[in-house]
Design a protein around this motif. Structure first.
Motif, short mmCIF file in Angstrom:
data_model
loop_
_atom_site.label_atom_id
_atom_site.label_comp_id
_atom_site.label_asym_id
_atom_site.label_seq_id
_atom_site.Cartn_x
_atom_site.Cartn_y
_atom_site.Cartn_z
N ASP A 140 0.86 -1.14 -0.04
CA ASP A 140 0.15 -0.30 -0.02
C ASP A 140 0.79 1.31 -0.04
O ASP A 140 0.52 2.37 -0.63
N GLU A 141 1.88 1.21 0.94
CA GLU A 141 3.02 2.41 0.88
C GLU A 141 3.40 2.50 -0.53
O GLU A 141 3.51 3.73 -1.00
N GLU A 142 3.84 1.53 -1.40
CA GLU A 142 4.36 1.75 -2.77
C GLU A 142 3.53 2.21 -3.66
O GLU A 142 3.56 3.18 -4.41
N LYS A 143 1.99 1.77 -3.41
CA LYS A 143 0.94 2.38 -4.37
C LYS A 143 0.86 3.83 -4.22
O LYS A 143 0.59 4.41 -5.19
N VAL A 144 1.01 4.23 -2.96
CA VAL A 144 0.45 5.90 -2.74
C VAL A 144 2.02 6.46 -3.23
O VAL A 144 1.78 7.64 -3.95
N LYS A 145 3.07 5.84 -3.21
CA LYS A 145 4.15 6.60 -3.72
C LYS A 145 4.28 6.75 -5.25
O LYS A 145 4.46 7.62 -5.66
N ALA A 146 3.83 5.54 -5.64
CA ALA A 146 3.81 5.49 -7.17
C ALA A 146 2.81 6.46 -7.70
O ALA A 146 3.20 7.30 -8.85
N SER A 147 1.40 6.49 -7.20
CA SER A 147 0.76 7.35 -7.51
C SER A 147 1.16 8.83 -7.41
O SER A 147 0.96 9.73 -8.30
N ALA A 148 1.73 9.24 -6.33
CA ALA A 148 2.31 10.73 -6.08
C ALA A 148 3.36 10.65 -7.23
O ALA A 148 3.24 11.91 -7.74
N ILE A 149 4.16 10.18 -7.39
CA ILE A 149 5.31 10.14 -8.47
C ILE A 149 4.50 10.59 -9.94
O ILE A 149 5.12 11.35 -10.61
N CYS A 150 3.62 9.67 -10.35
CA CYS A 150 2.79 9.87 -11.53
C CYS A 150 2.33 11.17 -11.59
O CYS A 150 2.45 11.69 -12.63
N LYS A 151 1.63 11.40 -10.44
CA LYS A 151 0.76 12.78 -10.37
C LYS A 151 1.96 14.18 -11.01
O LYS A 151 1.75 14.78 -11.49
N HIS A 152 3.10 14.07 -10.04
CA HIS A 152 4.06 15.15 -10.11
C HIS A 152 4.84 15.17 -11.47
O HIS A 152 5.27 16.14 -11.74
N ALA A 153 4.78 13.94 -11.95
CA ALA A 153 5.49 13.69 -13.31
C ALA A 153 4.85 14.16 -14.49
O ALA A 153 5.27 13.95 -15.63
N GLY A 154 3.43 14.58 -14.59
CA GLY A 154 2.73 14.95 -15.51
C GLY A 154 1.78 13.90 -16.00
O GLY A 154 1.01 14.13 -17.06
N ALA A 155 1.63 12.78 -15.67
CA ALA A 155 0.68 11.78 -16.17
C ALA A 155 -0.66 12.18 -15.91
O ALA A 155 -1.13 13.20 -15.08
N ASP A 156 -1.70 11.83 -16.73
CA ASP A 156 -3.19 12.08 -16.63
C ASP A 156 -3.89 11.32 -15.97
O ASP A 156 -4.79 11.63 -15.25
N PHE A 157 -3.35 9.97 -15.84
CA PHE A 157 -4.15 8.74 -15.18
C PHE A 157 -3.12 8.00 -14.50
O PHE A 157 -2.05 7.95 -14.93
N VAL A 158 -3.58 7.20 -13.15
CA VAL A 158 -2.90 5.93 -12.79
C VAL A 158 -3.85 4.93 -12.82
O VAL A 158 -5.14 5.12 -13.12
N LYS A 159 -3.29 3.75 -13.50
CA LYS A 159 -4.10 2.68 -13.51
C LYS A 159 -3.51 1.27 -12.75
O LYS A 159 -2.45 1.30 -12.34
N THR A 160 -4.78 0.52 -12.50
CA THR A 160 -4.06 -0.51 -11.46
C THR A 160 -3.18 -1.51 -11.89
O THR A 160 -2.32 -1.83 -11.52
N SER A 161 -3.71 -2.21 -13.14
CA SER A 161 -2.92 -3.46 -13.61
C SER A 161 -2.93 -3.41 -15.01
O SER A 161 -3.55 -3.04 -15.76
N THR A 162 -2.00 -4.58 -15.62
CA THR A 162 -1.89 -4.82 -17.10
C THR A 162 -2.98 -6.08 -17.26
O THR A 162 -3.32 -6.15 -18.56
N GLY A 163 -3.40 -6.65 -16.30
CA GLY A 163 -4.30 -7.75 -16.75
C GLY A 163 -3.47 -9.05 -16.94
O GLY A 163 -4.30 -9.95 -17.10
N PHE A 164 -1.98 -8.89 -16.78
CA PHE A 164 -1.41 -10.11 -17.46
C PHE A 164 -0.78 -10.67 -15.82
O PHE A 164 0.34 -10.80 -15.66
N GLY A 165 -1.78 -11.24 -15.00
CA GLY A 165 -1.38 -11.74 -13.79
C GLY A 165 -1.17 -10.79 -12.64
O GLY A 165 -1.45 -9.58 -12.80
N HIS A 166 -0.67 -11.02 -11.37
CA HIS A 166 -0.39 -10.34 -10.30
C HIS A 166 -1.66 -9.64 -9.80
O HIS A 166 -1.44 -8.40 -9.25
N GLY A 167 -2.62 -10.25 -10.05
CA GLY A 167 -4.16 -9.61 -9.41
C GLY A 167 -4.74 -8.34 -10.14
O GLY A 167 -4.06 -8.49 -11.45
N GLY A 168 -5.53 -7.90 -9.83
CA GLY A 168 -6.49 -6.77 -10.92
C GLY A 168 -6.80 -5.74 -9.95
O GLY A 168 -6.48 -5.49 -8.70
N ALA A 169 -7.91 -5.07 -10.27
CA ALA A 169 -8.39 -4.07 -9.85
C ALA A 169 -9.21 -4.49 -8.57
O ALA A 169 -10.16 -5.30 -8.47
#
Length: 227
Positions: A140-169
């Motif tokens: 969860d800590e990494e999810k929050v950190k990654a989301s913050a990085i994406c926001k500050h780096a100029g992304a328009d969206f964050v997205k949960t998963s590729t759908g290729f394993g490792h769980g989903g939304a």
């Protein structure tokens, strides 16, 4: 509010998705036809098929999402930028880039930020840019950190998963990501989304886009198998 969504209002949330490596041209034509008929936001396809989809969808209002650095996210920034530019030139209107998960988990936050920022700059003014976090591999800590990085780096969206394993939304992850990025950024739920009840819960939790291959069944009030 979300449980009142029906018809075109519900369909507008969907990136109608087909990312299977064995997908054929006829499969892509079928995907595009379904997207036009249902008025989905976009189709989500592998880069090879972007120019074909652009022909199929010209003038329809349905966008074209493609995936970059997919599905591992471990390719170089240079190659991700080149992929994004090539896809946009071929007709992509939205770019879903996979985060460098290994770099994030190594604490190389500046490298992750630079990776996202470079692709965001390549997309700026030309395409919507989403970053796939692959939340099934993150704390969860990494999810929050990654989301913050994406926001500050100029992304328009964050997205949960590729759908290729490792769980989903999950509803919990969407709520966590929404809290991390605030109200002004998009959040896309993808991976294992197969029924209307789940979609409505994800939207209620803060999702503004849904990635699914079962889109047609879902908007019809049923469920389906797939991405």
């Amino acid at each position: 509010m979300s449980n009142e969504l029906t018809g075109a209002a519900l369909a507008a949330y969907f990136d109608h998705t087909l990312l299977k490596p064995e997908a054929t041209f006829s499969d892509i034509v079928k995907l595009c036809t379904e997207a036009k008929q249902n008025k989905f936001a976009t189709v989500c396809i592998n880069p090879y098929w972007v120019s074909e989809a652009a022909e199929q969808l010209q003038g329809t209002g349905v966008g074209i999402t493609t995936v970059i650095g997919f599905p591992l996210g471990a390719s170089s920034t240079f190659s991700k930028v080149a992929e994004a530019r090539d896809a946009i030139a071929a007709g992509a209107t939205e770019i879903d880039m996979v985060l460098n998960v290994g770099a994030l988990k190594s604490g190389r936050f500046e490298a992750v930020s630079q990776d996202v920022r470079a692709v965001a700059e390549a997309c700026k003014g030309r395409a919507v840019m989403k970053v796939i976090l692959e939340v099934g591999l993150l704390t969860d800590e990494e999810k929050v950190k990654a989301s913050a990085i994406c926001k500050h780096a100029g992304a328009d969206f964050v997205k949960t998963s590729t759908g290729f394993g490792h769980g989903g939304a999950t509803v919990a992850d969407i709520a966590l990501m929404r809290e991390a990025v605030g109200p002004e950024m998009g959040v896309k739920a993808s991976g294992g989304v197969r029924d209307l009840e789940t979609v409505l819960k994800l939207i209620e939790a803060g999702a503004t886009r849904i990635g699914a291959s079962a889109s047609v069944a879902i908007v019809s009030g049923g469920s389906g198998e797939g991405y």
